[in-house]
Design a protein around this motif. Structure first.
Motif, PDB file in Angstrom:
ATOM      1  N   ASN A 196      -2.944  -1.858  14.099  1.00  0.00           N
ATOM      2  CA  ASN A 196      -4.030  -2.420  15.158  1.00  0.00           C
ATOM      3  C   ASN A 196      -3.168  -3.042  16.305  1.00  0.00           C
ATOM      4  OD1 ASN A 196      -6.787  -1.682  14.482  1.00  0.00           O
ATOM      5  ND2 ASN A 196      -6.027  -2.911  12.468  1.00  0.00           N
ATOM      6  N   PRO A 239     -17.737  -6.243   8.890  1.00  0.00           N
ATOM      7  CA  PRO A 239     -18.262  -6.421   7.727  1.00  0.00           C
ATOM      8  C   PRO A 239     -17.247  -7.129   6.670  1.00  0.00           C
ATOM      9  CG  PRO A 239     -18.175  -4.057   8.445  1.00  0.00           C
ATOM     10  CD  PRO A 239     -17.342  -4.836   9.276  1.00  0.00           C
ATOM     11  N   ASN A 240     -17.675  -7.717   5.610  1.00  0.00           N
ATOM     12  CA  ASN A 240     -16.824  -8.114   4.445  1.00  0.00           C
ATOM     13  C   ASN A 240     -15.913  -7.065   4.180  1.00  0.00           C
ATOM     14  OD1 ASN A 240     -19.755  -9.715   3.808  1.00  0.00           O
ATOM     15  ND2 ASN A 240     -17.964 -10.985   3.746  1.00  0.00           N
ATOM     16  N   ALA A 241     -14.655  -7.379   3.778  1.00  0.00           N
ATOM     17  CA  ALA A 241     -13.560  -6.777   3.321  1.00  0.00           C
ATOM     18  C   ALA A 241     -13.091  -5.811   4.327  1.00  0.00           C
ATOM     19  CB  ALA A 241     -14.076  -5.994   1.934  1.00  0.00           C
ATOM     20  N   SER A 242     -13.434  -5.967   5.469  1.00  0.00           N
ATOM     21  CA  SER A 242     -12.953  -4.564   6.550  1.00  0.00           C
ATOM     22  C   SER A 242     -11.476  -5.023   6.924  1.00  0.00           C
ATOM     23  CB  SER A 242     -14.046  -4.788   7.404  1.00  0.00           C
ATOM     24  OG  SER A 242     -13.938  -6.030   8.113  1.00  0.00           O
ATOM     25  N   GLY A 243     -11.200  -6.130   6.918  1.00  0.00           N
ATOM     26  CA  GLY A 243      -9.714  -6.234   7.295  1.00  0.00           C
ATOM     27  C   GLY A 243      -9.349  -7.408   8.320  1.00  0.00           C
ATOM     28  N   LYS A 244     -10.605  -8.351   8.440  1.00  0.00           N
ATOM     29  CA  LYS A 244     -10.336  -9.322   9.431  1.00  0.00           C
ATOM     30  C   LYS A 244      -9.271 -10.372   9.169  1.00  0.00           C
ATOM     31  CE  LYS A 244     -14.438 -10.799   9.021  1.00  0.00           C
ATOM     32  NZ  LYS A 244     -15.022  -9.942   8.019  1.00  0.00           N
ATOM     33  N   SER A 245      -9.123 -10.982   7.679  1.00  0.00           N
ATOM     34  CA  SER A 245      -8.243 -11.812   7.472  1.00  0.00           C
ATOM     35  C   SER A 245      -7.004 -11.326   7.612  1.00  0.00           C
ATOM     36  CB  SER A 245      -8.504 -12.316   6.135  1.00  0.00           C
ATOM     37  OG  SER A 245      -9.727 -12.544   5.918  1.00  0.00           O
ATOM     38  N   CYS A 246      -6.815  -9.862   7.090  1.00  0.00           N
ATOM     39  CA  CYS A 246      -5.297  -9.425   7.239  1.00  0.00           C
ATOM     40  C   CYS A 246      -4.956  -8.929   8.663  1.00  0.00           C
ATOM     41  CB  CYS A 246      -5.828  -7.855   6.585  1.00  0.00           C
ATOM     42  SG  CYS A 246      -4.133  -6.834   6.539  1.00  0.00           S
ATOM     43  N   PHE A 262      -0.895   4.345   4.299  1.00  0.00           N
ATOM     44  CA  PHE A 262      -2.085   3.981   4.069  1.00  0.00           C
ATOM     45  C   PHE A 262      -2.834   2.883   5.099  1.00  0.00           C
ATOM     46  CE2 PHE A 262      -2.675   6.949   0.813  1.00  0.00           C
ATOM     47  CZ  PHE A 262      -3.705   6.656   0.272  1.00  0.00           C
ATOM     48  N   PHE A 263      -1.508   1.993   5.657  1.00  0.00           N
ATOM     49  CA  PHE A 263      -1.885   0.720   6.495  1.00  0.00           C
ATOM     50  C   PHE A 263      -2.526   1.277   7.837  1.00  0.00           C
ATOM     51  CE2 PHE A 263      -1.773  -2.909   8.878  1.00  0.00           C
ATOM     52  CZ  PHE A 263      -2.247  -3.854   8.111  1.00  0.00           C
ATOM     53  N   VAL A 264      -3.381   0.680   8.280  1.00  0.00           N
ATOM     54  CA  VAL A 264      -3.984   1.242   9.598  1.00  0.00           C
ATOM     55  C   VAL A 264      -3.542   0.000  10.559  1.00  0.00           C
ATOM     56  CG1 VAL A 264      -6.084   1.503  11.021  1.00  0.00           C
ATOM     57  CG2 VAL A 264      -6.183   2.106   8.482  1.00  0.00           C
ATOM     58  N   LEU A 270       0.896  -0.991   0.030  1.00  0.00           N
ATOM     59  CA  LEU A 270      -0.123   0.018   0.099  1.00  0.00           C
ATOM     60  C   LEU A 270       0.751   1.404  -0.014  1.00  0.00           C
ATOM     61  CD1 LEU A 270      -2.606  -1.062   2.672  1.00  0.00           C
ATOM     62  CD2 LEU A 270      -3.140  -0.821   0.082  1.00  0.00           C
ATOM     63  N   HIS A 287     -10.911   0.110   8.732  1.00  0.00           N
ATOM     64  CA  HIS A 287      -9.717  -1.165   9.066  1.00  0.00           C
ATOM     65  C   HIS A 287      -9.186  -1.028  10.504  1.00  0.00           C
ATOM     66  CE1 HIS A 287      -9.721  -1.832   4.800  1.00  0.00           C
ATOM     67  NE2 HIS A 287      -9.234  -0.658   4.354  1.00  0.00           N
ATOM     68  N   HIS A 318     -18.429 -14.155  10.450  1.00  0.00           N
ATOM     69  CA  HIS A 318     -19.544 -13.541  10.195  1.00  0.00           C
ATOM     70  C   HIS A 318     -20.824 -14.062  11.345  1.00  0.00           C
ATOM     71  CE1 HIS A 318     -17.959 -11.068   7.072  1.00  0.00           C
ATOM     72  NE2 HIS A 318     -17.460 -12.243   6.592  1.00  0.00           N
TER      73      HIS A 318
HETATM   74  N1  LIG Z   1      -5.269  -2.471   8.684  1.00  0.00           N
HETATM   75  C1  LIG Z   1      -5.653  -2.233   7.260  1.00  0.00           C
HETATM   76  N2  LIG Z   1      -4.998  -1.000   6.674  1.00  0.00           N
HETATM   77  C2  LIG Z   1      -5.208  -0.659   5.432  1.00  0.00           C
HETATM   78  N3  LIG Z   1      -5.989  -1.748   4.434  1.00  0.00           N
HETATM   79  C3  LIG Z   1      -6.302  -2.727   5.037  1.00  0.00           C
HETATM   80  C4  LIG Z   1      -6.110  -3.265   6.452  1.00  0.00           C
HETATM   81  N4  LIG Z   1      -6.629  -4.262   6.744  1.00  0.00           N
HETATM   82  C5  LIG Z   1      -7.096  -4.668   5.424  1.00  0.00           C
HETATM   83  N5  LIG Z   1      -6.928  -3.929   4.496  1.00  0.00           N
HETATM   84  C6  LIG Z   1      -7.287  -3.818   3.015  1.00  0.00           C
HETATM   85  O1  LIG Z   1      -8.557  -4.549   3.186  1.00  0.00           O
HETATM   86  C7  LIG Z   1      -8.734  -5.493   2.255  1.00  0.00           C
HETATM   87  C8  LIG Z   1      -9.723  -6.507   2.815  1.00  0.00           C
HETATM   88  O2  LIG Z   1      -9.149  -7.117   3.888  1.00  0.00           O
HETATM   89  P1  LIG Z   1      -9.650  -8.533   4.380  1.00  0.00           P
HETATM   90  O3  LIG Z   1      -9.469  -9.628   3.405  1.00  0.00           O
HETATM   91  O4  LIG Z   1      -8.660  -8.790   5.445  1.00  0.00           O
HETATM   92  O5  LIG Z   1     -11.152  -8.401   4.694  1.00  0.00           O
HETATM   93  P2  LIG Z   1     -11.892  -9.532   5.705  1.00  0.00           P
HETATM   94  O6  LIG Z   1     -12.666  -8.665   6.632  1.00  0.00           O
HETATM   95  O7  LIG Z   1     -11.229 -10.739   6.228  1.00  0.00           O
HETATM   96  O8  LIG Z   1     -12.899  -9.718   4.560  1.00  0.00           O
HETATM   97  P3  LIG Z   1     -14.204 -11.022   4.495  1.00  0.00           P
HETATM   98  O9  LIG Z   1     -14.845 -11.176   5.532  1.00  0.00           O
HETATM   99  O10 LIG Z   1     -14.771 -10.576   3.050  1.00  0.00           O
HETATM  100  O11 LIG Z   1     -13.154 -12.178   4.032  1.00  0.00           O
HETATM  101  C9  LIG Z   1      -7.209  -6.236   2.024  1.00  0.00           C
HETATM  102  O12 LIG Z   1      -6.808  -6.493   0.794  1.00  0.00           O
HETATM  103  C10 LIG Z   1      -6.655  -4.845   2.408  1.00  0.00           C
HETATM  104  O13 LIG Z   1      -6.074  -4.142   0.907  1.00  0.00           O
END
Ligand SMILES: Nc1ncnc2c1ncn2[C@@H]1O[C@H](COP(=O)(O)OP(=O)(O)OP(=O)(O)O)[C@@H](O)[C@H]1O
Length: 896
Positions: free
Chosen positions: A656, A680-687, A652-654, A648, A825, A793
């Motif tokens: 935690n 929510p989906n795509a909020s950053g849980k997996s990350c 930009f990275f948040v 990124l 995030h 979820h």
């Molecule tokens: N801490 C962060 N700071 C900035 N960007 C982030 C951060 N965490 C995640 N992202 C961005 O958000 C995208 C989605 O994150 P992630 O796949 O972790 O979501 P998720 O909550 O696991 O989604 P799902 O529930 O749909 O699997 C990542 O590809 C990344 O680019």
């Protein structure tokens, strides 16, 4: 061996394109040997001895293959398939060949595709041969026994593995003959064997069997009944006979090889399976790779592969990472497309030398458990972080050091070229500079560079004194050794120079003497040196000129003196080449004798390189030195994902924070063992989940970590369960894969483990899935007490926090706007109650009509359906049994 030949018109496996060549035989075993030409007969006899290898047979400037091998290599290498006369009654047989100078390149391609190669060389000078030129196998190359520089990947090891399985117990030995490493272990549990093999990513695995087709190489993905089911199929296997893997034979071989009376010192005397695997591996190397070297008289001398004495290791010395975890944490390659780019290694590899890069890869796949070993690496990184000038100077010097590990290996095995020795001498001569640079260093890995063994310094000086700066590639034609080093060589050179001068002057002298101004001295391959005169003047030549050849415009003559000088010059060149080669070979042997010492220095250099690279990353990415503690804490302040952060734009990275596993309740505040993470989906849980695993792993391999501060207890294992992948190859459904992985975690996790679960139970009906997820989380929190982050979820799982004292809820937050959501995030305490899945679907481009309909359906579901455990503030009587709403039968109605 011969069987009845096919009918004259039969095509017997002959490819269409050869039928027009009237080729009848595609298999050498179908031909009557007596009908073959002598060379073809020899080829077929040698091929019988190496039925499972591609036989590359030297004929002039080519390595040729015939019959079935010709068809295979033409297909695999995309080279011309043609034919050659096989004998009067045989007719033409398939032929495909490669130029001799391209042997390495083509062999690399074949080995990469999982073939073994037997190289059959001419071992006598064709000019001196009486009848058929003598040929012998000089090298068998299999994927796990490569030494040739051009065929190896510089940045990773090339492991040969041997396994012995007895019930659920097993022994595994591995060696990299290019670097000399040789290790063995013994353990139990076939899953653990599978994980260990996958960690090593071997180029070839030896498996003892009673198979009829011993020696056969199974290419990746090929199966055989002889191969135990528990072994992963994505690697190359060679089936070997049982006897070298027997305890008595294997032990004896190890004792003999390393000249010891007991294996006690190597740590495996009482580990029979480890001994059997190591002995079997050694036998394979001795029988296939103990290469032979041709000396100047074309005598074949066997050369041992330089292996270090076998070293015993245990799986419990290292943080255990199973296959899923290595894959999910994307340590060396990404999950999505298997590329290096985007992996943790990619983000951390700032090494300079291939040795350093290989060390870093090894460390990442084998993080440590011992705090003081971790701290030794940390201290070194710290010193290099604090002293930027030292770090830069160290990296600058490392740039001048070649791959000492592999250079030593090639010298020891008699395959090093003169250029290799010059590179080795250049590298060794940099060691004193390195030692001076770190003279006042305090940290252990830099101190290890302070003493350069004097014998290596001396060796470097000797090599430089003997070898020219840039030796030619052809090593037998001379031009390798400097003047004034070997008196005998100098004398021969002087004589040769005098003769060459005489020849150079001859043209001018003879023109003057004969008055023939067009006279020239030339050289042809057929006649050697000659004097050429234009035909119009040919009758004016002196009487001692002897006519040799007449061309359209010139006549060619020789003289007795010219011929004498010529033979002296040619002999001198040949002798000179041979003598220089001999001097070179003895230098190479000297280096080979020091291979062990060179390698120990190479290890120290590799470790310093890996740590300097990690220090550089730590400085440029703003990492901190984690405080490694004996307890169970995982306390990360403002942590980041090391790879996503680098992908990124800056800032930009948040970040935690994470607090887990502080169980001492007397010291407030205590931290949960299990976090239920919603959002929510795509909020950053997996990350977030992966970031915790990566930080822990990086810390245990001794690296600094992407965080403001971190206090980390040692983990015995990291487990991950991420996403869902069909394993069609083993016939397992998505859900079964998920359940198998979950079972593995529940059966092996301990209170010292870190468990990262990203969705459990998604691959089945909602209630089944939720029930399993609940029970798994509850078991991990209350029975195992592993440090766990459970992303889900199923918002109903938030209820667990009110039931169990060591569970807390966290959520990844978003900001809701009237017509969109903004991803923040940011991980904060509390549970989310919505997934915004429909919003995510809209962002992904689902058609608006589908989105509208989904909203309608969701509205209906929310009105009618509730799951009992998710309902209340109060605690349900039996929380492990989710009870659907009594009104659940109305579910069917809501889709109307
Ligand atoms: N801490 C962060 N700071 C900035 N960007 C982030 C951060 N965490 C995640 N992202 C961005 O958000 C995208 C989605 O994150 P992630 O796949 O972790 O979501 P998720 O909550 O696991 O989604 P799902 O529930 O749909 O699997 C990542 O590809 C990344 O680019």
């Amino acid at each position: 061996m011969t069987v009845s030949p096919p009918e004259p018109n039969s095509t017997h496996g002959v490819p269409d394109r050869l039928i027009k060549h009237a080729v009848r035989y595609a298999d050498h075993q179908l031909v009557n040997r007596n009908d073959l030409t002598p060379m073809m007969r020899h080829y077929a006899d040698v091929k019988d001895q190496y039925p499972h290898a591609i036989l590359l047979y030297r004929v002039g400037d080519f390595y040729e293959t015939f019959f079935q091998d010709a068809i295979v290599i033409s297909r695999e290498l995309e080279i011309v398939l043609t034919s050659k006369d096989g004998g009067k009654d045989v007719g033409r047989v398939p032929l495909s060949g490669i130029p001799h100078h391209a042997l390495d390149r083509y062999s690399a391609q074949l080995v990469e595709k999982g073939y073994a190669i037997a190289v059959c060389d001419q071992v006598e000078d064709p000019a001196e041969a009486q009848g058929l030129v003598r040929r012998e196998i000089t090298r068998v190359i299999t994927p796990g026994t490569i030494l040739e520089e051009g065929m190896l990947n510089a940045r990773r090891n090339n492991f040969l593995v041997a396994v012995v399985i007895a019930g659920t117990h097993w022994g595994l030995a591995y060696a990299d003959i290019s670097t000399g490493e040789f290790l063995t272990t013994q353990s139990s549990g076939l899953d653990a064997l599978n994980h260990e093999i996958t960690r090593l990513q071997p180029a070839e695995i030896l498996c003892p069997t009673n198979a009829p087709d011993l020696g056969r190489l199974l290419r990746p993905g090929e199966t055989s009944k002889q191969l135990p089911d528990c072994l992963p199929t994505q690697f190359c296997y060679t089936l070997r006979s049982q006897s070298p893997f027997s305890q008595v034979e294997a032990r004896q071989r190890l004792l003999q090889r390393f000249r010891v009376r007991s294996l006690e010192g190597m740590g495996c005397e009482h580990l029979p399976l480890a001994v059997r695997a190591a002995g079997g591996l050694l036998e394979y190397l001795e029988s296939t790779s103990e290469r032979t070297v041709l000396d100047r008289k074309k005598h074949i001398t066997p050369q041992q592969v330089p292996l270090q004495p076998v070293c015993t290791y245990t799986l419990t010395e290292y943080l255990t990472l199973d296959n899923q975890t290595r894959r999910n944490l994307e340590i060396t390659q990404t999950v999505r497309d298997g590329t290096f780019h985007g992996s943790l290694l990619w983000a951390l590899d700032e090494t300079i030398t291939p040795m350093g890069s290989r060390a870093l890869r090894r460390w990442l796949l084998q993080p440590l458990l011992n705090i003081s070993e971790i701290q030794a690496r940390q201290e070194t990184i710290k010193e290099l972080v604090e002293n930027g000038i030292l770090r830069d100077d160290l990296q600058r010097l490392l740039r001048q050091i070649y791959d000492l590990e592999r250079l030593a290996g090639r010298a020891g095995s008699g395959t090093a070229s003169p250029r290799d020795l010059v590179s080795l001498a250049d590298s060794v001569s940099r060691l004193p500079d390195l030692s001076r640079l770190v003279a006042t260093a305090r940290s252990p890995y830099l101190k290890a560079l302070q003493n350069v063994p004097p014998v290596l310094e001396h060796l470097g000086t000797r090599l430089h004194a003997h070898l020219v700066e840039r030796p030619p590639l052809a090593i037998k034609d001379g031009g390798l050794i400097r003047p004034d080093i070997v008196p005998q060589l100098d004398a021969m050179r002087q004589q040769a120079t005098a003769d060459e001068k005489w020849l150079a002057d001859l043209e001018v002298l003879e023109r003057d003497r004969t008055g023939l101004s067009t006279l020239k001295v030339g050289y042809s391959k057929t006649f050697g040196y000659f004097i050429s005169i234009s035909r119009s003047k040919a009758d004016q030549v002196p009487p001692e000129y002897e006519r040799k050849q007449t061309l359209t415009n010139e006549e060619r003559f020789i003289t007795a003196e010219l011929k004498e000088r010529e033979s002296r010059i040619l002999n001198a060149r040949k002798e000179l080449g041979a003598m220089e080669y001999e001097v070179f070979v003895s230098l190479r042997t000297e280096v080979g004798e020091q291979a062990e010492l060179i390698r120990s220095v190479a290890h120290a250099v590799a470790a310093a390189d890996a740590l300097a690279g990690l220090a550089k990353v730590a400085v440029y990415q703003g990492y901190c030195c984690p405080d490694m503690v004996a307890g169970r804490d995982i306390a990360i302040g403002e942590g980041r994902h090391p790879v996503v952060e680098q992908s990124l734009p800056a800032g930009f990275f948040v970040p935690n924070s994470t607090q887990l596993g502080k169980s001492d309740h007397d010291i407030a505040p205590s931290h949960p063992d299990l976090i239920v993470l919603t959002g929510p989906n795509a909020s950053g849980k997996s990350c977030y989940l992966r970031q915790i695993g990566l930080i822990q792993l990086m810390a245990q391999m001794g690296s600094f970590v992407p965080a403001e501060h971190a206090r980390l207890g040692i983990c015995d294992r990291i487990f991950t369960r991420v996403g869902a992948v069909d394993d069609l190859a083993t016939g397992q459904s998505t859900f079964m894969v998920e359940m198998n992985e979950t079972a593995n975690i529940l059966n092996h996790a301990t209170a010292r483990s870190l468990v990262l679960l990203d969705e459990i139970g998604r691959g089945t009906a909602t209630f089944d899935g939720l029930s399993i997820a609940w029970a798994v989380a509850e078991h991990l929190a209350s029975e195992v007490r592993a440090r766990t982050v459970f992303a889900t979820h199923y918002h109903e799982l938030n209820e667990l926090a009110s039931l169990l004292p060591n569970v807390e809820n966290f959520q990844v937050t978003v900001k809701e706007m009237p017509d969109q959501i903004i991803f923040l995030h940011k991980v904060q305490p509390g549970g989310a109650d919505r997934s915004y899945g429909i919003e995510a679907g809209r962002l992904a481009g689902l058609p608006p009509s589908v989105i509208d309909r989904a909203r309608q359906v969701m509205h209906q579901i929310e009105k009618h359906s509730k799951i009992a455990i998710g309902l209340g503030k109060g605690k349900p009587s039996d929380p492990t049994t989710p009870q659907p709403d009594s009104d659940l039968t109305t579910q069917l109605d809501i889709f109307r």
